[in-house]
Design a protein around this motif. Sequence first.
Motif, PDB file in Angstrom:
ATOM      1  N   VAL A 125       0.880  -1.230   0.047  1.00  0.00           N
ATOM      2  CA  VAL A 125       0.045   0.025  -0.038  1.00  0.00           C
ATOM      3  C   VAL A 125       0.798   1.380  -0.083  1.00  0.00           C
ATOM      4  N   ARG A 126       1.976   1.143   1.031  1.00  0.00           N
ATOM      5  CA  ARG A 126       2.800   2.391   1.127  1.00  0.00           C
ATOM      6  C   ARG A 126       3.562   2.629  -0.334  1.00  0.00           C
ATOM      7  N   ARG A 127       4.269   1.520  -0.959  1.00  0.00           N
ATOM      8  CA  ARG A 127       4.937   1.532  -1.892  1.00  0.00           C
ATOM      9  C   ARG A 127       4.088   2.275  -3.328  1.00  0.00           C
ATOM     10  N   ASN A 128       2.831   1.729  -3.404  1.00  0.00           N
ATOM     11  CA  ASN A 128       2.047   2.358  -4.299  1.00  0.00           C
ATOM     12  C   ASN A 128       1.052   3.788  -4.118  1.00  0.00           C
ATOM     13  N   ARG A 129       1.586   4.113  -2.908  1.00  0.00           N
ATOM     14  CA  ARG A 129       1.050   5.577  -2.460  1.00  0.00           C
ATOM     15  C   ARG A 129      -0.461   5.448  -2.393  1.00  0.00           C
ATOM     16  N   VAL A 130      -1.085   4.493  -1.882  1.00  0.00           N
ATOM     17  CA  VAL A 130      -2.601   4.258  -2.010  1.00  0.00           C
ATOM     18  C   VAL A 130      -2.976   4.765  -0.857  1.00  0.00           C
ATOM     19  N   LYS A 131      -3.871   5.779  -0.889  1.00  0.00           N
ATOM     20  CA  LYS A 131      -4.552   6.380   0.365  1.00  0.00           C
ATOM     21  C   LYS A 131      -5.797   5.646   0.546  1.00  0.00           C
ATOM     22  N   ASP A 132      -6.663   5.817  -0.597  1.00  0.00           N
ATOM     23  CA  ASP A 132      -7.863   5.360  -0.714  1.00  0.00           C
ATOM     24  C   ASP A 132      -8.019   4.301  -1.953  1.00  0.00           C
ATOM     25  N   GLY A 133      -8.353   3.167  -1.756  1.00  0.00           N
ATOM     26  CA  GLY A 133      -8.256   2.098  -2.793  1.00  0.00           C
ATOM     27  C   GLY A 133      -8.355   0.898  -2.337  1.00  0.00           C
ATOM     28  N   ILE A 134      -7.756  -0.242  -3.104  1.00  0.00           N
ATOM     29  CA  ILE A 134      -7.938  -1.683  -2.412  1.00  0.00           C
ATOM     30  C   ILE A 134      -6.284  -2.343  -2.445  1.00  0.00           C
ATOM     31  N   VAL A 135      -6.306  -3.276  -1.691  1.00  0.00           N
ATOM     32  CA  VAL A 135      -5.093  -4.121  -1.663  1.00  0.00           C
ATOM     33  C   VAL A 135      -5.407  -5.457  -1.935  1.00  0.00           C
ATOM     34  N   TYR A 136      -4.665  -6.126  -3.135  1.00  0.00           N
ATOM     35  CA  TYR A 136      -5.191  -7.715  -3.540  1.00  0.00           C
ATOM     36  C   TYR A 136      -4.085  -8.474  -3.098  1.00  0.00           C
ATOM     37  N   LEU A 137      -4.707  -9.530  -2.610  1.00  0.00           N
ATOM     38  CA  LEU A 137      -3.794 -10.897  -2.395  1.00  0.00           C
ATOM     39  C   LEU A 137      -4.088 -11.945  -2.983  1.00  0.00           C
ATOM     40  N   GLN A 138      -3.262 -12.733  -3.838  1.00  0.00           N
ATOM     41  CA  GLN A 138      -3.475 -14.067  -4.353  1.00  0.00           C
ATOM     42  C   GLN A 138      -2.475 -15.108  -3.777  1.00  0.00           C
ATOM     43  N   VAL A 139      -3.225 -16.252  -3.441  1.00  0.00           N
ATOM     44  CA  VAL A 139      -2.385 -17.231  -3.065  1.00  0.00           C
ATOM     45  C   VAL A 139      -2.734 -18.374  -3.814  1.00  0.00           C
ATOM     46  N   SER A 140      -1.774 -19.038  -4.493  1.00  0.00           N
ATOM     47  CA  SER A 140      -1.810 -20.170  -5.341  1.00  0.00           C
ATOM     48  C   SER A 140      -1.013 -21.252  -4.753  1.00  0.00           C
ATOM     49  N   ARG A 141      -1.436 -22.663  -4.918  1.00  0.00           N
ATOM     50  CA  ARG A 141      -0.991 -23.839  -4.594  1.00  0.00           C
ATOM     51  C   ARG A 141       0.383 -23.816  -5.014  1.00  0.00           C
ATOM     52  N   GLY A 142       0.968 -23.060  -5.945  1.00  0.00           N
ATOM     53  CA  GLY A 142       2.349 -23.165  -6.341  1.00  0.00           C
ATOM     54  C   GLY A 142       2.395 -23.411  -7.724  1.00  0.00           C
ATOM     55  N   ALA A 143       3.518 -23.665  -8.417  1.00  0.00           N
ATOM     56  CA  ALA A 143       4.029 -24.194  -9.827  1.00  0.00           C
ATOM     57  C   ALA A 143       4.559 -25.521  -9.699  1.00  0.00           C
ATOM     58  N   ALA A 144       3.833 -26.303 -10.562  1.00  0.00           N
ATOM     59  CA  ALA A 144       4.529 -27.825 -10.573  1.00  0.00           C
ATOM     60  C   ALA A 144       4.014 -28.433 -11.905  1.00  0.00           C
ATOM     61  N   ARG A 145       4.652 -29.394 -12.203  1.00  0.00           N
ATOM     62  CA  ARG A 145       4.270 -30.081 -13.628  1.00  0.00           C
ATOM     63  C   ARG A 145       2.770 -30.400 -13.572  1.00  0.00           C
ATOM     64  N   ARG A 146       2.136 -29.905 -14.797  1.00  0.00           N
ATOM     65  CA  ARG A 146       0.607 -30.163 -14.824  1.00  0.00           C
ATOM     66  C   ARG A 146       0.117 -31.541 -14.595  1.00  0.00           C
ATOM     67  N   ASP A 147      -0.555 -31.493 -13.429  1.00  0.00           N
ATOM     68  CA  ASP A 147      -1.291 -32.877 -13.146  1.00  0.00           C
ATOM     69  C   ASP A 147      -2.530 -32.463 -12.178  1.00  0.00           C
TER      70      ASP A 147
END
Length: 284
Positions: free
Chosen positions: A79-101
Amino acid sequence: MSRIAYVDGAYGPLSAAHVSVEDRGFQFGDAVYEVWAVRGGELLDAEGHFTRLRRSLGELRIAEPMGERALRIVLAETVRRNRVKDGIVYLQVSRGAARRDHAFPDPPVRPTIVVTARAADPRAAAARREKGVAVISAPDIRWGRCDIKTVNLLPNILAKEDAKQKGAFEVWLVNADGLVTEGSASNAWIVDASGRLRTAPKTMNILHGITRDALIRLAEERQIAVDERPFTLEEAYAAREAFLSSASNAALPIVAIDGRTIGEGRPGPLARTLSDAYFGASSD
Ligand code: PDD
């Protein structure tokens, strides 16, 4: 000013931020996310969103990528580095990268974590609140379009992982009417008790398998009648034969469903005929 993203431990320009093409969020929708409103540089309702995040991760059995204190620091820093006073912060967490299965990577891989933040125009939001907005209505089909070969595969991968845990190769999905639709990554077939080849019809409930079409064609060329009619689990248990079809498996015989032996407990003749014909046909 370039926007800044946090990806897996490092802050950098959003335009250069990237995750692996084998990230399971990208390939399967195997990920969760949260969005916090930012007002005056602070997260609104922070605790509610952390609680839901923990729950979402837990439900998908994705490890928490970091503790809540550390995550709060990353969110605040983004938030600070983007100088956001009013807005949103977005978080995404995936299971990670792996050979497709479809099944979860074993051993597990490190979850991928991405955080971005964006300012909103407070005047536009105020104007919207002042005027009110219109909505339309639409049937709730989330997600009822299994005929589209989309990467929206979260239900499939959860079912496949369950099958793997139970020592099975595939899982057959049964709908609210008690009918087998298809497998998590393949179409489902039986030779029913009266000897008819059965597979669910091409509706929105199944992926319209290319191999399925080819097998129907090959069966008909051999005067084997195909009934594109769904079957129940009971019919499957009592089937003479069962098999699945997909590009990577052609017609793959099934010898047990839910621990019950199908037919004589070994690959049936029709599955073999179609599989041989398919390989013969595709090498033409
Ligand atoms: N899966 N149904 C589902 C849900 C599938 O994902 C697939 C294919 C099929 C069979 O379609 P086809 O015969 O066109 O391969 C049916 C692929 C192999 C996969 O996701 O790896």
